[in-house]
Design a protein around this motif. Structure first.
Motif, PDB file in Angstrom:
ATOM      1  N   SER A  65       0.827  -1.206   0.000  1.00  0.00           N
ATOM      2  CA  SER A  65       0.000   0.000   0.000  1.00  0.00           C
ATOM      3  C   SER A  65       0.866   1.263   0.000  1.00  0.00           C
ATOM      4  O   SER A  65       2.001   1.250   0.481  1.00  0.00           O
ATOM      5  CB  SER A  65      -0.909   0.016   1.236  1.00  0.00           C
ATOM      6  N   PRO A  66       0.331   2.369  -0.531  1.00  0.00           N
ATOM      7  CA  PRO A  66       1.066   3.645  -0.496  1.00  0.00           C
ATOM      8  C   PRO A  66       1.415   4.071   0.924  1.00  0.00           C
ATOM      9  O   PRO A  66       2.480   4.644   1.149  1.00  0.00           O
ATOM     10  CB  PRO A  66       0.087   4.626  -1.152  1.00  0.00           C
ATOM     11  N   ASP A  69       4.422   2.158   1.955  1.00  0.00           N
ATOM     12  CA  ASP A  69       5.597   2.678   1.256  1.00  0.00           C
ATOM     13  C   ASP A  69       6.132   3.931   1.942  1.00  0.00           C
ATOM     14  O   ASP A  69       7.347   4.098   2.103  1.00  0.00           O
ATOM     15  CB  ASP A  69       5.252   3.003  -0.202  1.00  0.00           C
ATOM     16  N   ARG A 124       6.394   1.151  -4.600  1.00  0.00           N
ATOM     17  CA  ARG A 124       5.643   1.028  -5.850  1.00  0.00           C
ATOM     18  C   ARG A 124       4.872   2.303  -6.174  1.00  0.00           C
ATOM     19  O   ARG A 124       4.303   2.420  -7.256  1.00  0.00           O
ATOM     20  CB  ARG A 124       4.686  -0.171  -5.755  1.00  0.00           C
ATOM     21  N   THR A 125       4.830   3.227  -5.245  1.00  0.00           N
ATOM     22  CA  THR A 125       4.173   4.509  -5.483  1.00  0.00           C
ATOM     23  C   THR A 125       5.184   5.625  -5.266  1.00  0.00           C
ATOM     24  O   THR A 125       6.038   5.539  -4.378  1.00  0.00           O
ATOM     25  CB  THR A 125       2.986   4.709  -4.523  1.00  0.00           C
ATOM     26  N   GLU A 194      12.247   6.602  -5.993  1.00  0.00           N
ATOM     27  CA  GLU A 194      11.462   6.806  -7.211  1.00  0.00           C
ATOM     28  C   GLU A 194      12.283   6.447  -8.449  1.00  0.00           C
ATOM     29  O   GLU A 194      11.771   5.817  -9.381  1.00  0.00           O
ATOM     30  CB  GLU A 194      11.012   8.266  -7.299  1.00  0.00           C
TER      31      GLU A 194
END
Length: 205
Positions: A65-66, A69, A124-125, A194
């Motif tokens: 989940s964001p 993260d 992932r975010t 990122e």
């Protein structure tokens, strides 16, 4: 999903950090002035406790989940701060850690391992610089706590937080420099994550 070998590595690192965190107080009963309250007043200890959570949960459950993260990124930041501050300011200072293996685990191995994990299996975010800056509430709150508690118990966890040896002017200047460094570290962690995520996505295409 994250590769199984990475998840196993996370669990191993979490176990190593937890072992060191348990071993130090268990073996320090004869150390003059050692108390559990002081032990848990070290930034190194608190950040490693968080690292045990992130690495352990990341290895066992691998959340995606964001929110996870962002939390993971914050803990990576705290551990990188731990490693850098130790290397630059504390490598030759007695920080109440007698055994070389625990010192190496908490100050060198786990900070490096959690950073490598962030780069190999990035968030992932995307994480904004604003979110990265919000991570700094913890080290700032820790500094405030240490400065309030210090005169009460007549003990400070680190020399650079002790106004008795340098005065409040030098202390204030030092803390401003540290906070500036922490800002750069937090933003670097977010942007490196990122960048690593983009490279992973490009390879997957």
């Amino acid at each position: 999903m994250t590769h199984p070998s990475i998840r196993v590595g996370r669990v191993v690192c979490a176990a190593a950090s937890l072992a060191a965190l348990v071993y130090i107080p268990a073996s320090s009963g004869d150390v003059p002035g050692f108390t559990i309250a002081n032990f848990f007043s070290y930034f190194t200890v608190l950040s490693n406790v968080l690292a045990v959570v992130v690495l352990g949960v990341g290895g066992a459950l691998d959340p995606q989940s964001p929110r996870w993260d962002a939390f993971r990124g914050s803990v990576v930041t705290y551990m990188v701060i731990t490693g850098i501050v130790y290397a630059v300011l504390l490598a030759e200072v007695d920080v109440n850690v007698r055994d070389p293996w625990t010192n190496n685990v908490l100050h060198r191995i786990v900070p490096l391992a959690i950073l490598l994990d962030w780069l190999i299996a990035p968030a992932r975010t995307a994480i904004s610089n604003r979110t990265a800056l919000s991570w700094l509430w913890f080290p700032v709150a820790y500094g405030v706590y240490s400065l309030i508690r210090g005169p009460i118990v007549e003990w400070y966890p680190y020399p650079f937080l002790d106004p008795r040896t340098q005065g409040y002017v030098a202390l204030g200047i030092g803390l401003i420099v540290l906070i500036g460094g922490f800002v750069l570290i937090a933003m670097a962690i977010a942007n490196l994550g990122e960048l690593a995520g983009r490279r992973r996505s490009a390879r997957a295409r």
